[in-house]
Design an enzyme around this catalytic site. Structure first.
Site, PDB file in Angstrom:
ATOM      1  CG  ASN A  48      42.003  17.987  87.383  1.00 27.67           C
ATOM      2  OD1 ASN A  48      42.558  18.575  88.305  1.00 27.67           O
ATOM      3  ND2 ASN A  48      42.188  16.705  87.157  1.00 27.67           N
TER       4      ASN A  48
ATOM      5  CE  LYS B 286      49.901  28.432  84.302  1.00 27.44           C
ATOM      6  NZ  LYS B 286      49.405  27.673  85.455  1.00 27.44           N
TER       7      LYS B 286
ATOM      8  CB  SER C  67      53.672  19.937  91.321  1.00 27.26           C
ATOM      9  OG  SER C  67      52.880  19.682  90.201  1.00 27.26           O
TER      10      SER C  67
ATOM     11  CE  LYS D 268      48.370  29.213  93.035  1.00 30.29           C
ATOM     12  NZ  LYS D 268      47.828  28.537  91.849  1.00 30.29           N
TER      13      LYS D 268
END
Ligand code: NAD
Length: 404
Positions: A214, A99, A347, A87
């Protein structure tokens, strides 16, 4: 049938390398994480398995969320860290993929216990993370408050101020405006770009959204604002299907029923619209142009994929289509590694603002988010035009070229 998400990643990777005619050696470079931190956290006599997986940092510091969920396991963390690597490369961020998570049911813990658990997590990984090494963020069941606890603990352990060591913080703690909407908003930009490429217009397209958390809820709102007609939304309590369209006002009202997994059912009962309440899996069968899975991995699998009527699928969840289905499904898929990249893009903006001591307004954040998504999508199309590829294959090829 494999429901192991890491196997799914490897299968996509292998297939893409073969299709692109890349050297098979490339597979070895991207088929395992750089580092696995695998440990247990002891709290009040109980032991919780925990992980941080750093997959690849060829393009910059590792980046990725921390998940608190009873089903967290190493294979899932490996898959999510690999997808994050692809990504960040697809959207051309100077970041890698990671992660982490703890196998815990966080709702069963008191606030004090949750804080202690979060701090203990940092105690185990702090030597391997940091503003220029690995930057964790929220994921399922983790939030602004947990990021603040973790960042404070990290600063204490390393005896320094490091606001950019965690992202997804509250605005008052150095978070970025637009972060909470970012993934859904980014998905809506991707869909709009796609419609333009296909010579379609949002006003003529109907959309059904699986998952109203979300990501799904902000997506539905942003897409409705762009003119797409939302004709179905769902959560674990059921599906709200309305062929005449669900208005922005209604979407906002459903969203206001906070902190409950049953917002949709509750909304329909309160508003005497029970005749529009269907079982949760009905959302997959809605006769819409676009289906948007925004809930869980493997939501679309061998058992249900044939029932999907939509022509286009926008993957907002990570890995919502199982690897087996991906090989046989005849839909046009806008891949997760692009469609849900809005979260990591903003982010990154938060990290930049922290490092440069800046505060951007929401308009600037969304403008830069849109530019990033559109540019990446254009590049995916360029890859695709050279060959007979799917959008996902083209996205993986683009990422692999940047990573190698
Ligand atoms: P969330 O927990 O806020 O929302 C998940 C939603 O899915 C809830 O409304 C839940 O009720 C619903 N759901 C669960 N199972 C369902 C089912 N079987 N049928 C219908 N609805 C169901 O989580 P989220 O943050 O919105 O994340 C959703 C997905 O998006 C996950 O795959 C996550 O990894 C991915 N993602 C999230 C972000 C982010 O910024 N939050 C970024 C990138 C990817």
């Amino acid at each position: 049938m494999s429901n192991n998400p890491f196997e799914n990643y490897l299968s996509t990777l292998k297939n893409t390398i073969k299709k692109a005619g890349f050297d098979e050696e490339i597979f070895k470079k991207l088929n395992s994480p750089d580092r696995i931190i695998d440990f247990e956290i002891e709290l009040n006599g109980k032991k919780y398995p925990a992980y941080r997986v750093q997959f690849n940092n060829n393009l910059g510091p590792y980046k990725g969320g921390v998940r608190f969920h009873p089903q967290v396991n190493l294979e899932e963390a490996k898959a999510l860290s690999a997808w994050m690597t692809i990504k960040t490369a697809v959207v051309d961020l100077p970041l890698g993929g990671a992660k982490g998570g703890i196998a815990v049911a966080p709702k069963k813990l008191s606030e004090k216990e949750l804080k202690k658990l979060s701090e203990k997590y940092v105690e185990n990984i702090y030597k391997f993370i940091g503003e220029n090494k690995d930057i964790p963020a929220p994921d399922v069941n983790t939030n602004e408050k947990i990021m603040k606890w973790m960042k404070d603990k990290y600063e204490k352990l390393t005896n320094q101020k490091a606001p950019g060591s965690f992202t997804g913080k509250a605005i008052k703690d150095g978070g970025s405006l637009g972060r909470k909407e970012a993934t859904g908003q980014g998905g809506a930009y991707a869909l709009k770009f796609f419609t333009k490429k296909q010579n379609l217009t949002p006003n003529n397209l109907t959309v059904a959204v699986q998952g109203f958390g979300n990501v799904g809820s902000y997506f539905a709102l942003a897409a409705a604002k762009m003119g797409f007609k939302i004709i179905g939304v769902s959560d674990t309590s059921g599906s709200y299907i309305n062929k005449n369209g669900i208005t922005k006002r209604e979407l906002k009202k459903i969203k206001e029923i906070k902190g409950k997994k049953s917002s949709i059912k509750e909304y329909l009962i309160k508003n005497n619209k029970e005749n529009k309440l269907f079982k949760r899996n009905e959302i997959l069968k809605v006769n819409s142009d676009v289906l948007v899975p925004a809930a869980l991995e493997n939501a679309i699998n061998m058992k249900n994929y044939k029932k999907i009527k939509a022509k286009y699928i926008l993957e907002l969840a990570n890995g919502p289509i199982s690897a087996e289905v991906e090989k046989v499904i005849d839909k046009i898929i806008i891949p997760d590694v692009l469609a849900n990249s809005g979260g990591v893009i903003v982010s990154y903006f938060e990290w930049l603002q922290n490092k440069n001591k800046e505060k951007w307004d929401k308009e600037k954040v969304f403008k830069k988010l849109k530019d990033k998504i559109n540019k990446a999508f254009e590049e995916i199309y360029k890859e695709k035009e050279k060959n007979t590829l799917t959008l996902k294959e083209a996205a993986y090829i683009l990422a692999i070229k940047r990573l190698i």
